[in-house]
Write a protein that holds these residues in place. Structure first.
Motif, short mmCIF file in Angstrom:
data_model
loop_
_atom_site.label_atom_id
_atom_site.label_comp_id
_atom_site.label_asym_id
_atom_site.label_seq_id
_atom_site.Cartn_x
_atom_site.Cartn_y
_atom_site.Cartn_z
N GLN A 196 40.54 34.25 29.95
CA GLN A 196 39.13 34.09 30.34
C GLN A 196 38.47 35.44 30.61
O GLN A 196 37.32 35.68 30.24
N GLY A 197 39.20 36.34 31.29
CA GLY A 197 38.64 37.62 31.69
C GLY A 197 38.41 38.60 30.56
O GLY A 197 37.70 39.59 30.73
N ALA A 198 39.01 38.34 29.39
CA ALA A 198 38.79 39.22 28.25
C ALA A 198 37.34 39.14 27.77
O ALA A 198 36.78 40.12 27.26
N LYS A 199 36.72 37.97 27.98
CA LYS A 199 35.34 37.77 27.54
C LYS A 199 34.35 37.72 28.71
O LYS A 199 33.17 37.99 28.52
N ASP A 200 34.85 37.37 29.87
CA ASP A 200 33.98 37.24 31.05
C ASP A 200 34.58 38.05 32.19
O ASP A 200 35.56 37.64 32.81
N LYS A 201 33.99 39.20 32.48
CA LYS A 201 34.59 40.11 33.46
C LYS A 201 34.62 39.53 34.87
O LYS A 201 35.39 40.00 35.71
N THR A 202 33.82 38.52 35.12
CA THR A 202 33.82 37.90 36.45
C THR A 202 35.04 37.00 36.66
O THR A 202 35.30 36.56 37.78
N LYS A 203 35.78 36.73 35.60
CA LYS A 203 36.95 35.85 35.68
C LYS A 203 38.25 36.62 35.94
O LYS A 203 39.32 36.03 36.03
N ARG A 204 38.17 37.93 36.04
CA ARG A 204 39.37 38.75 36.21
C ARG A 204 39.89 38.71 37.65
O ARG A 204 39.11 38.67 38.60
N ALA A 205 41.21 38.73 37.79
CA ALA A 205 41.82 38.77 39.11
C ALA A 205 41.43 40.06 39.82
O ALA A 205 41.44 41.14 39.22
N THR A 206 41.08 39.96 41.08
CA THR A 206 40.77 41.14 41.88
C THR A 206 42.06 41.71 42.46
O THR A 206 43.10 41.02 42.51
N PRO A 207 42.06 42.96 42.92
CA PRO A 207 43.27 43.53 43.51
C PRO A 207 43.85 42.68 44.64
O PRO A 207 45.07 42.52 44.73
N ASP A 208 43.00 42.13 45.48
CA ASP A 208 43.48 41.34 46.62
C ASP A 208 44.18 40.07 46.18
O ASP A 208 45.05 39.56 46.91
N GLU A 209 43.83 39.54 45.03
CA GLU A 209 44.48 38.32 44.56
C GLU A 209 45.94 38.56 44.20
O GLU A 209 46.74 37.62 44.20
N TRP A 210 46.29 39.80 43.88
CA TRP A 210 47.68 40.12 43.53
C TRP A 210 48.55 40.31 44.76
O TRP A 210 49.77 40.32 44.66
N LEU A 211 47.93 40.44 45.94
CA LEU A 211 48.67 40.78 47.15
C LEU A 211 49.19 39.54 47.87
O LEU A 211 48.64 38.45 47.72
#
Length: 211
Positions: A196-211
């Protein structure tokens, strides 16, 4: 430290410890000379990288040039960043746009990097670290490295573990095993960012989501 030398400026960083290597070197270590001390060391490094980018963003900056040659890791999972002069305040014009394999599609196509493209590059970094592969070099794209369509791979990426598109799969069993062993929530963040994030930058995981 900033130094004026013939009207040019630079900086001096502490020497990187001898037990640390760039992430690029670790991922491309075909001879197995660098081995993390277990899966937990990999996750420790991943968390440290994500936390660093989180702090950069919360301070009002974008990194702009996240790639495997400016992050050093140790076998214990310790992390050190270098070449941090690529950062700029959010809203300012960045002077560096990054390394192709780590760039978000819109940067490959000519846009400037920002916080959202950092999020994409961070996911590429973490995928390299946890799976040991480029997330977009699979059966359908490897040949393009030699036919002049290198940029196309990253401008229009097909994730090698895309849940609905198996056209770019890999047959690398160690990498597949590492992917299969990842927690479901981590795999979901990669899919979210690379599909999803490849086409819509708002769909990308944020740094905090990885923590």
């Amino acid at each position: 430290i900033t130094v004026d030398l013939n009207r040019q400026y630079g900086y001096i960083m502490d020497r990187v410890p001898d037990n640390m290597h760039t992430l690029d070197k670790v991922v491309n270590d075909s001879h197995g000379k660098f081995i993390f001390k277990g899966k937990q060391a990999r996750f420790k490094a991943a968390q440290a990288i994500a936390n660093t980018i989180s702090q950069v963003h919360k301070a009002g900056f974008s990194f702009n040039d996240l790639n495997g040659s400016n992050i050093f890791v140790s076998r214990d999972g310790d992390v050190r960043f270098c070449d941090v002069d690529s950062m700029c305040r959010v809203g300012d014009t960045p002077l560096v746009t990054g390394v192709r394999e780590y760039q978000a599609p819109e940067v490959v196509l000519g846009s400037l990097p920002d916080v959202d493209t950092d999020n994409y590059s961070l996911a590429v970094i973490l995928f390299n670290l946890l799976v040991g592969k480029d997330p977009f070099l699979g059966s359908a794209t490897l040949g393009r490295l030699n036919d002049g369509k290198f940029e196309h791979i990253y401008a229009y990426p097909v994730f090698i573990f895309h849940p609905d598109d198996d056209s770019n799969r890999i047959d690398d069993k160690p990498a597949i095993d590492k992917w299969d062993s990842l927690p479901d929530n981590i795999k979901a963040l990669f899919v979210k960012t690379f599909v999803q994030g490849a086409k819509d930058k708002t769909k990308r995981a944020t740094p905090d989501e990885w923590l």
